[in-house]
Design an enzyme around this catalytic site. Structure first.
Site, PDB file in Angstrom:
ATOM      1  N   ASP A  47      -4.763  -2.966   4.937  1.00  0.00           N
ATOM      2  CA  ASP A  47      -5.232  -2.394   6.200  1.00  0.00           C
ATOM      3  C   ASP A  47      -6.751  -2.404   6.334  1.00  0.00           C
ATOM      4  OD1 ASP A  47      -5.856  -0.460   4.362  1.00  0.00           O
ATOM      5  OD2 ASP A  47      -4.443   1.036   5.108  1.00  0.00           O
ATOM      6  N   ASP A  71      -9.402  -5.728   2.110  1.00  0.00           N
ATOM      7  CA  ASP A  71      -8.100  -6.296   1.748  1.00  0.00           C
ATOM      8  C   ASP A  71      -7.981  -7.758   2.160  1.00  0.00           C
ATOM      9  OD1 ASP A  71      -6.909  -4.064   0.546  1.00  0.00           O
ATOM     10  OD2 ASP A  71      -6.433  -3.193   2.490  1.00  0.00           O
ATOM     11  N   ASP A 103       0.851  -1.191   0.000  1.00  0.00           N
ATOM     12  CA  ASP A 103       0.000   0.000   0.000  1.00  0.00           C
ATOM     13  C   ASP A 103       0.885   1.239   0.000  1.00  0.00           C
ATOM     14  OD1 ASP A 103      -2.404  -1.278   0.062  1.00  0.00           O
ATOM     15  OD2 ASP A 103      -2.673  -1.170   2.220  1.00  0.00           O
TER      16      ASP A 103
END
Length: 1018
Positions: A756, A760, A456
């Site tokens: 997070d 996901d 990310d």
């Protein structure tokens, strides 16, 4: 060997292994010396079946409870409900009006009748002596009484295993038990033949050796168990937002009490059984408790929240009613905690190695015993005394049997799979200090093979400390300063009013009063930045919230990339607010606020101006958020969806999120280690490219692509495109999942993925290693992950990769060392028995050698800290052989050298040392034993590096290695010089010591020469 291991023990994967695969390899491990020790750190499959049975039972109970509550709802309004409940005296005396059992039956049984009788959520809150707005008071006497009456929010854990239990388990070793019997018989026969104490020496020597092995083994295992216990405690640390004493605060879920008011949002785990107070669009996933995947809509009509379930969408305020072992989740967790972690692929493979070598060792042990007994019988046959057997003959047979059993002890490398556990436990403890919490053992070793990291952007590559630094309001770009109120005066009043209403109502965050009446902003970093911006504009959060009523909320998620609310205005009518990804929200707008704060149509020139502004902000590495609103008339149903088109653009804000220090260097380390780093983000592509260039991820030959474009490609196009992709922007969770799946299945890469959010979870589950963020990550993401990055820092991910490689290499070093000892000990004793009718190494001596190579060897080699050189090698990947050609070269080379040394001493030793007299054979065997041990000592040093010649680099930094080596040498001196009576040794002179040590030392230059011989790594 590798093909044998892959065929028979290769079914177990690093994660998501089938129950059949876990059972199959256990059945293949037929020859095991100590089952309790060998399988201690493997999954307890019977406990898992028990937990699954509890889940099925819960599923049926809840299904019935829901049906009953639905039926009850149809009749309840027409009934005159009477309260037949009597408050127990101790509960009433403590200041409460409802007992824990009654509370448990309401929520767990979805009992709508009892719920109504007790006055609903408000009535139950009053009976629990709590306030729905302020929560419980921690200052009065009720707080402690609350704990006494209702209990604490902890489930029963299996008690800590004491040291003596590990001693008992170590004694369960089948071969040690046989040796103990041999020692007992030897004691009896020896005392009868030679009297006390002379006749007891051999027996006592074996007993003492067994006790030493048991104590050292138990101590090592006990320390490992304590490390795992500490790590388990860290895994269970979950914090929740509660209201206590009128103040919002974070506390551990284990400190929750009935009466607490908990604030839950998307991705949170429901920490206890409770009741819905208020909230919006709340969907609860109860699969962890019931196995049902379909989410449940929780609201005022269905207010029951169960511990252990997950918030899939929406947010709410909840009243805690039942905690700990009174909940079904508590009972399930108590069972699951005994189920253990899945065994890792390396553990399983090394169990296979141990089983294979154990069978070979058993075969040679039986042959050795047969040869020794046959030699004795032949000797007696020559003397014509084959029909008369003396006590000395019995002792000789007993000694031969003890040697044969001890060959099995040495030959079966029971410590191999346990060395994996030791190394993993050591690495996990150290990684904890480096801000990485490993949830699954296998992740440690798998991370060492990683070839690709999909990271990310926000909070991982960047600091996650966000601030609004630019804003385009009313078609004017403004630089944002920290002076409160000055900015607000430059914005037209009507526009400022709408802007503040949007910021303070269309948010998942809150502005609250904390301790000392300080203003605190709660929420995600993006929400916090926007709320801080609203306060800088001179806004008042509480006043805005009270001015209008929120009718509906659609929380932000990474699929829609927007959030929306509908407000009921004080003057009448409804207004919708929307915010999210700039280009997505802008595409839904048909009007905008002009420089005078008036609503005007959004023409082509204005659209181009706003798009250029978005690109300008994005190219400056700013995260862009667009705010918009629309009037929706006088009628709106909370059941209806929030409109998606026809909005008026309020403005665009640019949020600065600086790149973390050290990220560029960490990305460079990954590249030199053969690990490809890809950025996968939901942000604008220009923002993503700017950050990726700053981090060193996006190179000149790399590709940046947007999610919508990526998901339109077919499999053939993806296979050609994915190796070049370095940045994926505006990606959805399913885009990330699709990328990971192709990397793993088509390109056969070992993939680590960060995540997070709740959405996901599929990608984290699909990846070889799922990495969840400890600060920004939701509980759903953390539960799906294998490793939690506690500081949300990309550099920590690189540290995890380094530790993973260290674990893999350390275990290879130990395997190389142990297999060398196995091979030499087997060949020396067997060949000696065949050719001379005697064995140079006695049972006591072999037990000492076993301890050097097993427990002490594992301690020394499996706990080597990682070096920076590890990140200069190519990754092992998915196809690498664990026992490779380099290891076989070192094992065979050292084995040949050691065998030749021992054989030379056996055949020429007496002449070399000029030995004669009655003790010459004993002295020679002592020299052979001493030389053999020092060969292992110096081979242990050589095993620190499998390819490099310099094996001393960093040796003094590894205190465990130095301590083990020192203790081994010191105890060897004691055995030779002072324990001869028990260990069958004779004190050596300086010349004999010098030759023994020199011959052992010569193994090091031999090892260095071997490393110069080129072999393939596979």
């Amino acid at each position: 060997m590798e093909s044998y291991l892959n065929e028979n023990f290769g079914d177990v994967k690093a994660k998501n292994s089938s129950e059949e695969a876990l059972q199959r390899w256990r059945k293949l491990c037929g020859f095991v010396k100590n089952r309790k020790r060998r399988f201690r750190f493997t999954a307890n499959l019977s406990k898992r079946f028990e937990a699954e049975a509890i889940r099925r039972s819960n599923q049926e109970k809840l299904r019935v409870a829901v049906l009953v509550s639905q039926a009850a709802l149809q009749f309840i309004n027409g009934l005159n409900l009477s309260n037949e409940y009597t408050v127990p005296e101790e509960v009433e005396g403590a200041g409460f009006q409802i007992c824990p059992d009654e509370l448990g039956s309401i929520v767990e049984g979805h009992d709508i009748k009892k719920f109504t009788i007790h006055g609903g959520t408000k009535g139950i809150a009053e009976k629990l002596s709590t306030s729905i707005s302020n929560g419980i008071s921690t200052s009065d006497q009720l707080f402690n009484k609350r704990k006494e009456i209702y209990g604490i929010n902890k489930f029963t854990e299996s008690p800590v295993r004491g040291f003596w239990l590990f001693v008992w388990e170590a004694l369960q070793d089948m071969t040690l038990m046989i040796l103990a019997v041999c020692a007992l018989v030897s004691l009896v026969v020896g005392i009868i033949m030679e009297g006390w104490p002379k006749g007891a020496h051999d027996g006592l020597g074996i007993v003492a050796s067994i006790l030493l092995v048991v104590l050292v083994t138990a101590t090592s295992d006990y320390k490992q168990s304590l490390q795992f216990k500490d790590l388990d405690k860290e895994k269970q640390k979950i914090a929740v937002q509660v209201a206590r004493d009128g103040i919002r605060q974070k506390i551990s879920i284990y400190d929750l009490l009935p009466g607490d008011i908990v604030h839950l949002s998307i991705g949170d785990q429901v920490p206890a059984d409770g009741l819905f107070i208020s909230g919006f669009s709340l969907l609860i996933n109860e699969s962890s408790l019931t196995g049902e995947c379909e989410p449940v809509n929780v609201n005022a009509l269905n207010p029951f929240l169960l511990s252990g379930t997950k918030v899939q969408d929406g947010s709410c305020k909840m009243l805690v009613t039942t905690v700990g072992m009174r909940t079904q989740w508590g009972k399930l967790m108590a069972t699951l905690s005994e189920g253990g972690d899945d065994e890792t692929p390396l553990q399983v493979k090394l169990n296979g190695v141990a089983t294979l070598i154990g069978k070979i060792g058993l075969f040679f042990a039986v042959l050795t015993f047969a040869v020794l007994v046959q030699g004795l019988y032949s000797h007696k046959l020559q003397e014509g005394t084959q029909w008369t057997w003396s006590g000395d003959d019995v002792m000789e047979i007993l000694e031969s049997f003890a040697v044969a059993v001890t060959i099995v002890v040495v030959a079966v490398p029971e410590g191999l799979p346990l060395a994996v556990t030791l190394s993993l436990a050591f690495a996990m403890k150290k990684m904890m200090n480096d801000k990485a919490l490993v949830r699954h053992l296998a992740a440690c070793e798998t991370m060492g093979s990683a070839t690709s990291i999909c990271s990310d952007k926000t909070g991982t590559l960047t600091t996650n400390h966000m601030t609004v630094v630019k804003a385009c309001i009313c078609e004017e770009i403004k630089e944002i300063s920290n002076s409160k109120g000055s900015l607000g005066s430059s914005i037209p009043a009507p526009a400022l009013e709408i802007l503040l209403q949007s910021i303070f109502n269309n948010t998942g965050g809150e502005v609250v009063k904390g301790e000392g009446n300080k203003t605190e902003i709660l929420g995600t970093p993006t929400e916090t930045a926007l709320l801080e911006f609203g306060l800088l504009l001179g806004g008042d959060f509480q006043a805005e919230r009270q001015a209008s009523k929120i009718v509906k909320v659609e929380p932000f998620n990474s699929v829609k990339k927007r959030m929306g609310v509908v407000l009921e205005l004080p003057e009448g009518g409804y207004r919708a607010h929307s915010k999210g990804a700039s280009e997505i929200i802008l595409a839904r707008c048909v009007k905008l606020l002009n420089q005078d704060g008036e609503i005007v149509p959004l023409d082509e020139a204005a659209v181009n101006y706003l798009k250029n502004t978005i690109d300008q902000f994005a190219n400056e590495a700013l995260r862009t958020i667009c705010l918009a609103f629309m009037e929706i008339g006088d009628e709106f149903s909370a059941e209806a969806p929030i409109p998606t088109n026809g909005y008026t653009c309020i403005g665009i804000v640019g949020i600065k999120d600086p790149v973390r220090r050290g990220v560029k260097e960490s990305v460079a380390i990954c590249r030199s280690a053969g690990i490809t780093v890809r950025m996968v983000t939901g942000d604008n592509i220009n923002t993503a490219k700017a950050i990726a260039r700053e981090c060193g991820i996006l190179t000149d030959d790399g590709i940046a692509i947007e999610g919508p474009e990526f998901r339109e490609k077919n499999d053939e196009e993806l296979s050609a495109l994915i190796p070049k992709i370095q940045v994926m922007a505006r990606s959805s969770p399913m885009d990330k999942h699709m990328l990971v799946k192709h990397l793993r299945t088509t390109l056969k890469e070992v993939v680590a993925v960060t995540g997070d959010g709740t959405n996901d979870a599929p990608a984290l589950h699909e990846a070889d290693i799922g990495l969840a963020m400890g600060i920004a990550g939701t509980e759903v993401a953390k539960e799906s992950a294998d490793v939690i990055i506690l500081d949300d820092n990309f550099s920590t991910i690189v540290t995890v990769a380094k530790w993973g490689r260290s674990v893999y290499v350390n275990i290879q070093k130990f395997v190389q060392f142990q297999l060398t000892v196995n091979v030499v000990a087997l060949i020396v004793n067997f060949s000696s028995a065949c050719l001379t009718g005697d064995t140079p190494l006695t049972a006591v001596q072999l037990l000492w050698v076993n301890m050097i190579m097993d427990t002490l060897g594992a301690l020394a080699l499996a706990t080597e800290p990682p070096s920076d050189d590890l990140m200069k090698r190519s990754p092992v990947g998915r196809k690498g052989n664990f026992i490779d050609n380099i290891m076989w070269r070192n094992i065979l080379g050292q084995s040949v050298y050691q065998f030749l040394v021992v054989w030379y001493l056996q055949t020429r030793g007496e002449a070399v040392f000029c030995l004669d007299g009655p003790d010459s054979k004993l002295i020679l065997n002592t020299v052979i034993f001493n030389t053999f041990v020092f060969c292992q000592v110096f081979n242990e040093i050589s095993s620190r590096e499998m390819q490099k010649i310099n094996v001393f680099k960093g040796i003094l930094k590894n205190y465990v290695f130095v301590a083990v080596l020192t203790c081994t040498v010191l105890f060897q001196v004691v055995i030779i010089q002072f324990l001869g009576t028990f260990a069958n040794t004779y004190p050596l002179n300086l010349q004999q010591w010098f030759v023994s040590v020199l011959l052992g030392f010569l193994g090091m230059p031999i090892a260095a020469v071997l490393k110069l011989i080129p072999v393939g790594s596979c």
